[in-house]
Design a protein around this motif. Structure first.
Motif, PDB file in Angstrom:
ATOM      1  N   VAL A 117      27.958  34.228  37.756  1.00 47.94           N
ATOM      2  CA  VAL A 117      27.428  35.546  37.378  1.00 47.94           C
ATOM      3  C   VAL A 117      27.400  36.526  38.538  1.00 47.94           C
ATOM      4  O   VAL A 117      27.334  37.734  38.317  1.00 47.94           O
ATOM      5  N   ALA A 118      27.477  36.033  39.769  1.00 46.16           N
ATOM      6  CA  ALA A 118      27.467  36.931  40.932  1.00 46.16           C
ATOM      7  C   ALA A 118      28.861  37.470  41.252  1.00 46.16           C
ATOM      8  O   ALA A 118      29.025  38.205  42.217  1.00 46.16           O
ATOM      9  N   ASP A 119      29.850  37.120  40.435  1.00 41.73           N
ATOM     10  CA  ASP A 119      31.208  37.643  40.609  1.00 41.73           C
ATOM     11  C   ASP A 119      31.464  38.690  39.535  1.00 41.73           C
ATOM     12  O   ASP A 119      31.745  38.357  38.387  1.00 41.73           O
ATOM     13  N   PRO A 120      31.356  39.983  39.870  1.00 39.61           N
ATOM     14  CA  PRO A 120      31.508  41.020  38.842  1.00 39.61           C
ATOM     15  C   PRO A 120      32.870  41.012  38.157  1.00 39.61           C
ATOM     16  O   PRO A 120      32.989  41.399  36.998  1.00 39.61           O
ATOM     17  N   ARG A 121      33.904  40.523  38.842  1.00 43.32           N
ATOM     18  CA  ARG A 121      35.247  40.494  38.238  1.00 43.32           C
ATOM     19  C   ARG A 121      35.326  39.545  37.046  1.00 43.32           C
ATOM     20  O   ARG A 121      36.203  39.672  36.207  1.00 43.32           O
ATOM     21  N   ALA A 122      34.418  38.583  36.988  1.00 44.54           N
ATOM     22  CA  ALA A 122      34.437  37.593  35.908  1.00 44.54           C
ATOM     23  C   ALA A 122      33.866  38.133  34.600  1.00 44.54           C
ATOM     24  O   ALA A 122      34.034  37.519  33.546  1.00 44.54           O
ATOM     25  N   MET A 123      33.189  39.278  34.648  1.00 41.74           N
ATOM     26  CA  MET A 123      32.508  39.779  33.453  1.00 41.74           C
ATOM     27  C   MET A 123      33.447  39.962  32.262  1.00 41.74           C
ATOM     28  O   MET A 123      33.053  39.739  31.112  1.00 41.74           O
ATOM     29  N   SER A 124      34.684  40.319  32.504  1.00 45.69           N
ATOM     30  CA  SER A 124      35.596  40.540  31.373  1.00 45.69           C
ATOM     31  C   SER A 124      35.888  39.239  30.620  1.00 45.69           C
ATOM     32  O   SER A 124      36.311  39.283  29.463  1.00 45.69           O
ATOM     33  N   ARG A 125      35.660  38.080  31.233  1.00 43.93           N
ATOM     34  CA  ARG A 125      35.848  36.806  30.519  1.00 43.93           C
ATOM     35  C   ARG A 125      34.757  36.570  29.490  1.00 43.93           C
ATOM     36  O   ARG A 125      34.957  35.825  28.537  1.00 43.93           O
ATOM     37  N   TRP A 126      33.589  37.166  29.724  1.00 46.61           N
ATOM     38  CA  TRP A 126      32.437  36.845  28.884  1.00 46.61           C
ATOM     39  C   TRP A 126      31.980  37.989  27.990  1.00 46.61           C
ATOM     40  O   TRP A 126      31.600  37.780  26.845  1.00 46.61           O
ATOM     41  N   SER A 127      31.958  39.188  28.508  1.00 47.31           N
ATOM     42  CA  SER A 127      31.378  40.320  27.781  1.00 47.31           C
ATOM     43  C   SER A 127      32.323  40.830  26.697  1.00 47.31           C
ATOM     44  O   SER A 127      33.495  41.078  26.963  1.00 47.31           O
ATOM     45  N   PRO A 128      31.804  41.047  25.497  1.00 46.17           N
ATOM     46  CA  PRO A 128      32.642  41.637  24.450  1.00 46.17           C
ATOM     47  C   PRO A 128      32.896  43.129  24.698  1.00 46.17           C
ATOM     48  O   PRO A 128      33.724  43.737  24.041  1.00 46.17           O
ATOM     49  N   GLN A 129      32.196  43.727  25.665  1.00 49.44           N
ATOM     50  CA  GLN A 129      32.342  45.154  25.942  1.00 49.44           C
ATOM     51  C   GLN A 129      33.213  45.438  27.163  1.00 49.44           C
ATOM     52  O   GLN A 129      33.935  46.420  27.195  1.00 49.44           O
ATOM     53  N   VAL A 130      33.167  44.578  28.165  1.00 47.78           N
ATOM     54  CA  VAL A 130      33.880  44.840  29.417  1.00 47.78           C
ATOM     55  C   VAL A 130      35.306  44.301  29.331  1.00 47.78           C
ATOM     56  O   VAL A 130      35.520  43.102  29.173  1.00 47.78           O
ATOM     57  N   LEU A 131      36.268  45.201  29.456  1.00 48.06           N
ATOM     58  CA  LEU A 131      37.675  44.788  29.477  1.00 48.06           C
ATOM     59  C   LEU A 131      38.126  44.403  30.876  1.00 48.06           C
ATOM     60  O   LEU A 131      38.908  43.478  31.060  1.00 48.06           O
ATOM     61  N   ARG A 132      37.630  45.166  31.877  1.00 45.43           N
ATOM     62  CA  ARG A 132      38.070  44.936  33.244  1.00 45.43           C
ATOM     63  C   ARG A 132      37.039  45.509  34.212  1.00 45.43           C
ATOM     64  O   ARG A 132      36.474  46.566  33.962  1.00 45.43           O
ATOM     65  N   THR A 133      36.838  44.806  35.312  1.00 40.02           N
ATOM     66  CA  THR A 133      35.992  45.297  36.400  1.00 40.02           C
ATOM     67  C   THR A 133      36.820  45.276  37.670  1.00 40.02           C
ATOM     68  O   THR A 133      37.447  44.266  37.993  1.00 40.02           O
ATOM     69  N   ARG A 134      36.796  46.390  38.358  1.00 39.06           N
ATOM     70  CA  ARG A 134      37.498  46.500  39.642  1.00 39.06           C
ATOM     71  C   ARG A 134      36.467  46.828  40.713  1.00 39.06           C
ATOM     72  O   ARG A 134      35.809  47.866  40.644  1.00 39.06           O
ATOM     73  N   VAL A 135      36.318  45.932  41.683  1.00 36.40           N
ATOM     74  CA  VAL A 135      35.424  46.185  42.813  1.00 36.40           C
ATOM     75  C   VAL A 135      36.131  47.182  43.716  1.00 36.40           C
ATOM     76  O   VAL A 135      37.293  46.991  44.076  1.00 36.40           O
ATOM     77  N   THR A 136      35.439  48.267  44.062  1.00 33.86           N
ATOM     78  CA  THR A 136      36.081  49.353  44.807  1.00 33.86           C
ATOM     79  C   THR A 136      35.644  49.432  46.264  1.00 33.86           C
ATOM     80  O   THR A 136      36.062  50.340  46.981  1.00 33.86           O
ATOM     81  N   THR A 137      34.806  48.500  46.707  1.00 30.83           N
ATOM     82  CA  THR A 137      34.403  48.445  48.114  1.00 30.83           C
ATOM     83  C   THR A 137      34.939  47.156  48.721  1.00 30.83           C
ATOM     84  O   THR A 137      35.231  46.198  48.007  1.00 30.83           O
ATOM     85  N   GLN A 138      35.056  47.138  50.028  1.00 31.39           N
ATOM     86  CA  GLN A 138      35.549  45.970  50.761  1.00 31.39           C
ATOM     87  C   GLN A 138      34.402  45.009  51.056  1.00 31.39           C
ATOM     88  O   GLN A 138      33.247  45.393  51.068  1.00 31.39           O
ATOM     89  N   GLY A 139      34.773  43.771  51.337  1.00 33.62           N
ATOM     90  CA  GLY A 139      33.795  42.789  51.778  1.00 33.62           C
ATOM     91  C   GLY A 139      33.180  42.002  50.645  1.00 33.62           C
ATOM     92  O   GLY A 139      33.497  42.214  49.469  1.00 33.62           O
ATOM     93  N   PRO A 140      32.285  41.092  51.001  1.00 28.51           N
ATOM     94  CA  PRO A 140      31.633  40.269  49.978  1.00 28.51           C
ATOM     95  C   PRO A 140      30.702  41.111  49.102  1.00 28.51           C
ATOM     96  O   PRO A 140      30.206  42.153  49.527  1.00 28.51           O
ATOM     97  N   VAL A 141      30.480  40.622  47.895  1.00 34.63           N
ATOM     98  CA  VAL A 141      29.584  41.312  46.964  1.00 34.63           C
ATOM     99  C   VAL A 141      28.158  41.219  47.489  1.00 34.63           C
ATOM    100  O   VAL A 141      27.699  40.161  47.914  1.00 34.63           O
ATOM    101  N   GLY A 142      27.453  42.351  47.476  1.00 31.05           N
ATOM    102  CA  GLY A 142      26.063  42.419  47.902  1.00 31.05           C
ATOM    103  C   GLY A 142      25.528  43.798  47.573  1.00 31.05           C
ATOM    104  O   GLY A 142      26.221  44.620  46.955  1.00 31.05           O
TER     105      GLY A 142
END
Length: 162
Positions: free
Chosen positions: A26-51
């Protein structure tokens, strides 16, 4: 608070998997499109680890509608909570993982409106879903679907290790 919007919508599920495994997913925002019926795609737009401060752009769908949202991580407590604030509507979405017993976790998804919901978002909810309560009912159903998909993925992995 903005009238007509619930201050909190929350759903949770028990998952037969280690809390650390649930957290990693759940701490990987890119994975949301695998689970959410609403999210088609998530693109992280900042560099580095998620925080805290990580920014992302989401492509969402609801029926025939497609729309983009921009989000920023506002809470990040490793192993416990991951929360993002959506710029367009001011809502905060979070995932909270809690150990229940050895190898079992409780995962909660929560939508909060600490700053109310933006007027434009409320207008769009009324326009496209006919009412805010109807839209929120869809959100709650989407949360249950998301939890079910995360649970299935986590438990499949946990059972494969056994």
């Amino acid at each position: 608070m903005t009238p007509n919007a619930s201050p909190v919508i929350e759903e949770d599920a028990l998952i037969d998997a280690d809390p650390d495994d649930v957290w990693r997913r759940v701490a990987d925002p890119r994975a949301m499109s695998r689970w959410s019926p609403q999210v088609l795609r998530t693109r992280v737009t900042t560099q580095g680890p998620v925080g805290v401060g990580t920014r992302m752009r989401n492509l969402n769908r609801g029926g025939l509608l497609l729309w983009t949202t921009h989000a920023q991580v506002v809470r990040f407590d490793p192993g416990v909570e991951f929360a993002i604030k959506i710029r367009e509507n001011r809502t905060v979405w979070s995932y909270r993982v809690e150990p229940v017993s050895s190898g079992t976790s409780r995962l909660a998804i929560r939508r909060e409106t600490p700053d109310g919901v933006s007027r434009i978002a409320l207008r769009l909810e009324r326009l496209f879903w006919r009412s805010v309560p109807r839209f929120e009912s869809r959100l709650r159903a989407g949360m249950r679907t998301t939890l079910s998909r995360i649970k299935r993925e986590c438990e499949r992995t946990a059972h494969a290790r056994d």
